[in-house]
Design an enzyme around this catalytic site. Sequence first.
Site, short mmCIF file in Angstrom:
data_model
loop_
_atom_site.label_atom_id
_atom_site.label_comp_id
_atom_site.label_asym_id
_atom_site.label_seq_id
_atom_site.Cartn_x
_atom_site.Cartn_y
_atom_site.Cartn_z
N LYS A 203 6.94 38.86 -3.42
CA LYS A 203 5.54 38.97 -3.81
C LYS A 203 4.95 40.27 -3.28
CE LYS A 203 3.56 35.09 -4.70
NZ LYS A 203 2.76 33.84 -4.64
N GLU B 209 7.09 39.56 -8.29
CA GLU B 209 5.72 39.50 -8.75
C GLU B 209 5.22 40.92 -9.03
OE1 GLU B 209 2.21 37.06 -6.87
OE2 GLU B 209 2.29 39.02 -5.92
N ARG C 201 0.82 -1.21 0.00
CA ARG C 201 0.00 0.00 0.00
C ARG C 201 0.85 1.26 0.00
NH1 ARG C 201 -3.47 1.86 -2.51
NH2 ARG C 201 -4.44 -0.20 -2.30
N LYS D 164 2.88 24.66 -3.63
CA LYS D 164 1.61 24.09 -3.18
C LYS D 164 1.69 22.57 -3.31
CE LYS D 164 -0.95 28.19 -4.64
NZ LYS D 164 -1.95 28.73 -5.60
N ASP E 157 1.40 38.46 -12.53
CA ASP E 157 0.37 37.85 -11.70
C ASP E 157 -1.03 38.22 -12.18
OD1 ASP E 157 -0.66 36.44 -9.43
OD2 ASP E 157 -1.04 38.38 -8.48
#
Length: 270
Positions: A166, A199, A99, A134, A220
């Site tokens: 960012k 960004e 598994r 992510k 962005d």
Amino acid sequence: MKSREELIDDLLNLAFAEDVGDGDHTTLSTIPADAQGKQRLIVKEEGILAGVEIAKMVFHKFDPNLKMTVFINDGAHVKPGDIAFVVEGAVRSLLQTERIMLNIMQRMSGIATTTHKYQERLAGLKTKVLDTRKTTPGMRILEKEAVKIGGGCNHRIGLFDMILIKDNHVDFAGGIPQAVAAAKKYCAEKGKNLKIELEVRNTKEILQALEAGVDRIMLDNFTPEATREAVKLINGRTEIESSGGITLDTLRAYGEAGVDFISRCFNTLC
């Protein structure tokens, strides 16, 4: 900083701890210790196979005496009925590793297959698809390897191997010039040779980014039309990445606009 091998070893330790615990009591109570057997990994869906090399590590870590014969390697296009590999040895070991091996391979193969679909949509263009941070906690190294197996490229692995400024960094720093200058000063003082990406949200910020001298500009949530204009404005002075809300249907338009990279989450749970 831990190496790839150390990170994978940590992941496998956790996987065995949460699944096997102090023993697979069903298997231990029903299967004789000396029973020998073999298992085949049979493909059930068409796609890109990924995780074969990690499967080897799973088997070897649990039982070095397991013998794995590979017929199809990572990155191959597979179809239902294909046999990827056969593993032979103690039946108890085969049942206790099955598994964990499948969970890893199914996840990696899903990410590799999705990545392949996106990169295939950009055929004939210079644009490459990138992954993001992510990822599933603890599985990042495997999920990013799956992106590469599927034909994509890795963005930064974590917060440590690239500077990505960012909008929130810019706001707290007091503006783009201040944020970039601070990043360059930090790298110089720490002796770090890190690329700096910024960004941007509009034309004004693009001009500020160019003036500040960054290595890559991230557009962005630009539309394909706005992206095309931004590419003309930048005119090869720095790398260009598109990000934000880009789907398989819109991907080609961004690539045709002339960007170098398109970033997207390839984690199938995003």
